[in-house]
Design a protein around this motif. Structure first.
Motif, PDB file in Angstrom:
ATOM      1  N   VAL A  10      25.956  20.092  14.807  1.00  0.00           N
ATOM      2  CA  VAL A  10      25.412  21.463  14.739  1.00  0.00           C
ATOM      3  C   VAL A  10      26.392  22.409  14.042  1.00  0.00           C
ATOM      4  CG1 VAL A  10      23.878  21.270  16.731  1.00  0.00           C
ATOM      5  CG2 VAL A  10      26.249  21.934  17.107  1.00  0.00           C
ATOM      6  N   ALA A  11      27.207  21.838  13.161  1.00  0.00           N
ATOM      7  CA  ALA A  11      28.269  22.648  12.547  1.00  0.00           C
ATOM      8  C   ALA A  11      27.956  23.086  11.118  1.00  0.00           C
ATOM      9  CB  ALA A  11      29.585  21.873  12.571  1.00  0.00           C
ATOM     10  N   GLY A  12      26.725  22.802  10.651  1.00  0.00           N
ATOM     11  CA  GLY A  12      26.393  23.121   9.253  1.00  0.00           C
ATOM     12  C   GLY A  12      26.290  24.619   8.993  1.00  0.00           C
ATOM     13  N   HIS A  13      26.227  24.990   7.703  1.00  0.00           N
ATOM     14  CA  HIS A  13      26.181  26.406   7.300  1.00  0.00           C
ATOM     15  C   HIS A  13      24.850  27.073   7.641  1.00  0.00           C
ATOM     16  CE1 HIS A  13      29.805  26.325   4.889  1.00  0.00           C
ATOM     17  NE2 HIS A  13      29.390  25.249   4.246  1.00  0.00           N
ATOM     18  N   GLY A  14      23.755  26.315   7.526  1.00  0.00           N
ATOM     19  CA  GLY A  14      22.427  26.918   7.691  1.00  0.00           C
ATOM     20  C   GLY A  14      22.122  27.908   6.589  1.00  0.00           C
ATOM     21  N   SER A  15      22.586  27.610   5.373  1.00  0.00           N
ATOM     22  CA  SER A  15      22.465  28.617   4.305  1.00  0.00           C
ATOM     23  C   SER A  15      21.022  28.847   3.864  1.00  0.00           C
ATOM     24  CB  SER A  15      23.333  28.227   3.105  1.00  0.00           C
ATOM     25  OG  SER A  15      23.053  26.905   2.729  1.00  0.00           O
ATOM     26  N   ARG A  16      20.133  27.864   4.101  1.00  0.00           N
ATOM     27  CA  ARG A  16      18.731  28.078   3.715  1.00  0.00           C
ATOM     28  C   ARG A  16      18.073  29.135   4.591  1.00  0.00           C
ATOM     29  NH1 ARG A  16      16.225  22.640   4.687  1.00  0.00           N
ATOM     30  NH2 ARG A  16      18.097  22.390   5.945  1.00  0.00           N
ATOM     31  N   PHE A  17      18.725  29.458   5.708  1.00  0.00           N
ATOM     32  CA  PHE A  17      18.095  30.386   6.651  1.00  0.00           C
ATOM     33  C   PHE A  17      18.849  31.708   6.763  1.00  0.00           C
ATOM     34  CE2 PHE A  17      14.557  29.154   9.559  1.00  0.00           C
ATOM     35  CZ  PHE A  17      14.127  30.451   9.801  1.00  0.00           C
ATOM     36  N   PRO A  25      23.870  30.599  15.160  1.00  0.00           N
ATOM     37  CA  PRO A  25      23.640  29.205  14.743  1.00  0.00           C
ATOM     38  C   PRO A  25      22.156  28.954  14.471  1.00  0.00           C
ATOM     39  CG  PRO A  25      24.802  29.307  16.858  1.00  0.00           C
ATOM     40  CD  PRO A  25      24.414  30.705  16.508  1.00  0.00           C
ATOM     41  N   LYS A  26      21.897  28.231  13.383  1.00  0.00           N
ATOM     42  CA  LYS A  26      20.507  27.846  13.070  1.00  0.00           C
ATOM     43  C   LYS A  26      19.857  27.160  14.270  1.00  0.00           C
ATOM     44  CE  LYS A  26      20.440  24.163  10.272  1.00  0.00           C
ATOM     45  NZ  LYS A  26      20.399  23.397   9.007  1.00  0.00           N
ATOM     46  N   GLU A  27      20.652  26.347  14.957  1.00  0.00           N
ATOM     47  CA  GLU A  27      20.113  25.540  16.074  1.00  0.00           C
ATOM     48  C   GLU A  27      19.744  26.391  17.288  1.00  0.00           C
ATOM     49  OE1 GLU A  27      23.004  25.085  14.516  1.00  0.00           O
ATOM     50  OE2 GLU A  27      22.675  23.263  13.334  1.00  0.00           O
ATOM     51  N   MET A  28      20.135  27.683  17.265  1.00  0.00           N
ATOM     52  CA  MET A  28      19.753  28.583  18.362  1.00  0.00           C
ATOM     53  C   MET A  28      18.509  29.401  18.027  1.00  0.00           C
ATOM     54  SD  MET A  28      21.533  28.134  21.037  1.00  0.00           S
ATOM     55  CE  MET A  28      21.129  29.605  21.979  1.00  0.00           C
ATOM     56  N   PHE A  54      28.229  17.290  21.160  1.00  0.00           N
ATOM     57  CA  PHE A  54      27.881  18.327  20.185  1.00  0.00           C
ATOM     58  C   PHE A  54      29.041  18.490  19.206  1.00  0.00           C
ATOM     59  CE2 PHE A  54      25.654  19.138  24.085  1.00  0.00           C
ATOM     60  CZ  PHE A  54      24.398  19.573  23.709  1.00  0.00           C
ATOM     61  N   ILE A  55      28.754  18.420  17.919  1.00  0.00           N
ATOM     62  CA  ILE A  55      29.784  18.682  16.907  1.00  0.00           C
ATOM     63  C   ILE A  55      29.566  20.123  16.442  1.00  0.00           C
ATOM     64  CG2 ILE A  55      30.847  17.914  14.763  1.00  0.00           C
ATOM     65  CD1 ILE A  55      30.731  15.761  17.004  1.00  0.00           C
ATOM     66  N   THR A  56      30.401  21.005  16.933  1.00  0.00           N
ATOM     67  CA  THR A  56      30.180  22.430  16.669  1.00  0.00           C
ATOM     68  C   THR A  56      31.222  22.957  15.678  1.00  0.00           C
ATOM     69  OG1 THR A  56      31.628  23.433  18.308  1.00  0.00           O
ATOM     70  CG2 THR A  56      29.535  22.625  19.103  1.00  0.00           C
ATOM     71  N   ARG A 103      34.950  20.124  17.854  1.00  0.00           N
ATOM     72  CA  ARG A 103      34.881  21.036  16.710  1.00  0.00           C
ATOM     73  C   ARG A 103      34.993  20.267  15.399  1.00  0.00           C
ATOM     74  NH1 ARG A 103      34.327  26.761  17.660  1.00  0.00           N
ATOM     75  NH2 ARG A 103      35.625  27.124  15.836  1.00  0.00           N
ATOM     76  N   GLN A 104      34.157  20.632  14.452  1.00  0.00           N
ATOM     77  CA  GLN A 104      34.342  20.189  13.069  1.00  0.00           C
ATOM     78  C   GLN A 104      34.991  21.387  12.363  1.00  0.00           C
ATOM     79  OE1 GLN A 104      30.793  19.761  10.688  1.00  0.00           O
ATOM     80  NE2 GLN A 104      31.762  18.334   9.265  1.00  0.00           N
ATOM     81  N   GLY A 105      36.288  21.280  12.112  1.00  0.00           N
ATOM     82  CA  GLY A 105      37.062  22.427  11.621  1.00  0.00           C
ATOM     83  C   GLY A 105      36.512  23.022  10.346  1.00  0.00           C
ATOM     84  N   GLU A 106      35.905  22.170   9.519  1.00  0.00           N
ATOM     85  CA  GLU A 106      35.358  22.606   8.243  1.00  0.00           C
ATOM     86  C   GLU A 106      34.062  21.833   8.038  1.00  0.00           C
ATOM     87  OE1 GLU A 106      37.377  22.981   3.918  1.00  0.00           O
ATOM     88  OE2 GLU A 106      38.448  21.789   5.393  1.00  0.00           O
ATOM     89  N   PRO A 107      32.976  22.493   7.611  1.00  0.00           N
ATOM     90  CA  PRO A 107      31.723  21.744   7.436  1.00  0.00           C
ATOM     91  C   PRO A 107      31.744  20.891   6.167  1.00  0.00           C
ATOM     92  CG  PRO A 107      31.347  24.077   6.994  1.00  0.00           C
ATOM     93  CD  PRO A 107      32.804  23.924   7.332  1.00  0.00           C
ATOM     94  N   LEU A 108      32.299  19.710   6.282  1.00  0.00           N
ATOM     95  CA  LEU A 108      32.453  18.836   5.110  1.00  0.00           C
ATOM     96  C   LEU A 108      31.322  17.820   5.001  1.00  0.00           C
ATOM     97  CD1 LEU A 108      36.323  18.218   5.264  1.00  0.00           C
ATOM     98  CD2 LEU A 108      35.065  19.808   3.803  1.00  0.00           C
ATOM     99  N   GLY A 109      30.210  18.104   5.666  1.00  0.00           N
ATOM    100  CA  GLY A 109      29.041  17.250   5.527  1.00  0.00           C
ATOM    101  C   GLY A 109      28.653  16.558   6.823  1.00  0.00           C
ATOM    102  N   LEU A 110      27.394  16.083   6.828  1.00  0.00           N
ATOM    103  CA  LEU A 110      26.854  15.430   8.025  1.00  0.00           C
ATOM    104  C   LEU A 110      27.662  14.181   8.386  1.00  0.00           C
ATOM    105  CD1 LEU A 110      24.682  14.990  10.181  1.00  0.00           C
ATOM    106  CD2 LEU A 110      23.210  14.017   8.415  1.00  0.00           C
ATOM    107  N   GLY A 111      28.030  13.392   7.370  1.00  0.00           N
ATOM    108  CA  GLY A 111      28.817  12.183   7.641  1.00  0.00           C
ATOM    109  C   GLY A 111      30.138  12.531   8.299  1.00  0.00           C
ATOM    110  N   HIS A 112      30.790  13.536   7.792  1.00  0.00           N
ATOM    111  CA  HIS A 112      32.076  13.993   8.339  1.00  0.00           C
ATOM    112  C   HIS A 112      31.884  14.499   9.774  1.00  0.00           C
ATOM    113  CE1 HIS A 112      35.336  17.065   8.805  1.00  0.00           C
ATOM    114  NE2 HIS A 112      36.056  16.070   8.331  1.00  0.00           N
ATOM    115  N   ALA A 113      30.782  15.205  10.008  1.00  0.00           N
ATOM    116  CA  ALA A 113      30.507  15.727  11.364  1.00  0.00           C
ATOM    117  C   ALA A 113      30.397  14.575  12.367  1.00  0.00           C
ATOM    118  CB  ALA A 113      29.220  16.563  11.357  1.00  0.00           C
ATOM    119  N   ILE A 114      29.655  13.541  11.984  1.00  0.00           N
ATOM    120  CA  ILE A 114      29.453  12.407  12.906  1.00  0.00           C
ATOM    121  C   ILE A 114      30.782  11.700  13.182  1.00  0.00           C
ATOM    122  CG2 ILE A 114      28.311  10.152  13.175  1.00  0.00           C
ATOM    123  CD1 ILE A 114      25.988  11.370  11.480  1.00  0.00           C
TER     124      ILE A 114
END
Ligand code: UTP
Length: 288
Positions: A10-17, A25-28, A54-56, A103-114
Motif C-alpha cells: 500500500v506504499a504506491g504514489h496513487g498518482s492516477r487519483f 492513501p488511495k487505499e483509504m 502491510f507494506i506502507t 515501511r517501504q522507504g521509497e516507492p520503487l515498485g510493486l516488486g520492491h514492495a513485496i
C-alpha cells in the motif's frame, strides 16, 4: 504448507487519483462507507489468512490507524445501532489474526514492495492483494484461489479478459488453454502495446506465490517506469516453476482509476440496504 500470510502493498504514489491522494492513501478511499483496504482485509480473513502484512510508506499512516482499536466509546448513552457499528469497527481484525507493518522507504515498485516482506515471510508461501482492485465476489477471490492452491501447490495469478486496447495498463499473459478456470502461464509481459499482447488476459491484483518468487524478486533489476516490477520476477520464475492463471468468478473494479472507482461506488450503493432503492429511483429519474 498452509497459507497464513498475506501481503498488502500500500506504499504506491496513487498518482492516477490526484489530488485526492496527495495526502490521503488511495487505499483509504471509501467505496460507500468502507475504505478499499478494509474490503481487501475482509477478503483475506474470509480466506483464512491470519498474518496480515502491510507494506506502507509516506502519507500512509491512516491505514495503520484504521486497524487500531482507538475509539473511545461512551457506551452508556448509545443507541443499539450505533453500538453495533462501533463494535464492528473495533473488531475488523479478529483476535486470531495479527497485523504487521513494514515501511517501504521509497516507492520503487510493486516488486520492491513485496520484497520488503521477506524477513517475515520466511520460507512460507503467501498471498498478495492489491486493494485498489476491488472484486465483488462470493466467495471472495482469495478464497477461490486458496481452494485451488490447496489442490495444486503452485503459484496462482488472478486474471481476467480485458479489452486489448487496455493492455498498456496490465501485465498480459500468454497461456495454453483454460481447463476449469486454470491455465499454465507460458509468458508474461508488462503493459505491452495491444499489437504485442499475447492474449486477451490481463493480471489483476490477487496472487498466491510459492516462496521462490522472493529469490527471483531479489535478482530483478529496475524495469518499466524505473521500478522493480513483479511481472519481471514472474517472467524469470516461469523458466523453472509452473505458474497458473486463474480466471476468477466476480466483478472487478479498478479503484486506482477515477472512473472505476465511481462505478464501484454506484454498484455498491445500489446494493446498500438503507438507500439502494432510493438511489436507483434517483438515477432512473436523473437519466430519463
Ligand atoms: P499501482 O501500479 O496502482 O501504482 O500499484 P500506484 O503508485 O499505487 O498508483 P498510480 O499508478 O501512481 O496511480 C499497485 C499496488 O502496488 C502498491 C500500490 O500501493 C498499489 O496497491 N505499490 C506500488 C507499492 O506498495 N509500492 C510501490 O512502490 C508501488
Amino acid at each position: 504448507m498452509r497459507l497464513k500470510k498475506v501481503v498488502f502493498p500500500v506504499a504506491g504514489h496513487g498518482s492516477r487519483f490526484l489530488p485526492a491522494t496527495k495526502a490521503t492513501p488511495k487505499e483509504m478511499l471509501p467505496v460507500v462507507d468502507k475504505p478499499l483496504i478494509q474490503y481487501a482485509v475482509e477478503e483475506a480473513l474470509e480466506a483464512g489468512f491470519t498474518e496480515l502484512i502491510f507494506i506502507t510508506g509516506k502519507t500512509k499512516r491512516a491505514i495503520t490507524d484504521h486497524f487500531d482499536q482507538t475509539l473511545e466509546i461512551g457506551v452508556s448513552n448509545m443507541t443499539d445501532k450505533k453500538k453495533q457499528l462501533f463494535d464492528e469497527m473495533n473488531n475488523i481484525i479478529p483476535k486470531s489474526a495479527s497485523c504487521i507493518y513494514i515501511r517501504q522507504g521509497e516507492p520503487l515498485g510493486l516488486g520492491h514492495a513485496i520484497l520488503q516482506a521477506k524477513p517475515v515471510l520466511g520460507d512460507e508461501p503467501f498471498a498478495v492483494v492489491l486493494a485498489d482492485d476491488l472484486i465483488d465476489a462470493k466467495p471472495g477471490v482469495l478464497k477461490q484461489m486458496v481452494d485451488r492452491y490447496d489442490d495444486s501447490n503452485t503459484s496462482l495469478i488472478a486474471v481476467e479478459k480485458i479489452k486489448k486496447a487496455d493492455s498498456i495498463h496490465y501485465g498480459m499473459i500468454e497461456i495454453d488453454s483454460f481447463n476449469k478456470a486454470l491455465a499454465n502461464i507460458i509468458d508474461i509481459i508488462e503493459k505491452p502495446d495491444p499489437v504485442d499482447a499475447p492474449s486477451d488476459f490481463g493480471v489483476v491484483g490477487r496472487y498466491i506465490f510459492t516462496n521462490q518468487i522472493l529469490d527471483y524478486l531479489a535478482k530483478t533489476n529496475v524495469g518499466t517506469g524505473n521500478e522493480i516490477q513483479l511481472t519481471d520476477a514472474i517472467k524469470s520464475m516461469l523458466a523453472t516453476n509452473n505458474v497458473s492463471a486463474y480466471e476468477f468468478l466476480g466483478t472487478r473494479y479498478d479503484c486506482g482509476d477515477k472512473l472505476g472507482f465511481v462505478k464501484a461506488n454506484i454498484e455498491y450503493a445500489l446494493k446498500n440496504n438503507d438507500f439502494g432503492v432510493e438511489l436507483e429511483s434517483y438515477l432512473r429519474n436523473r437519466l430519463t
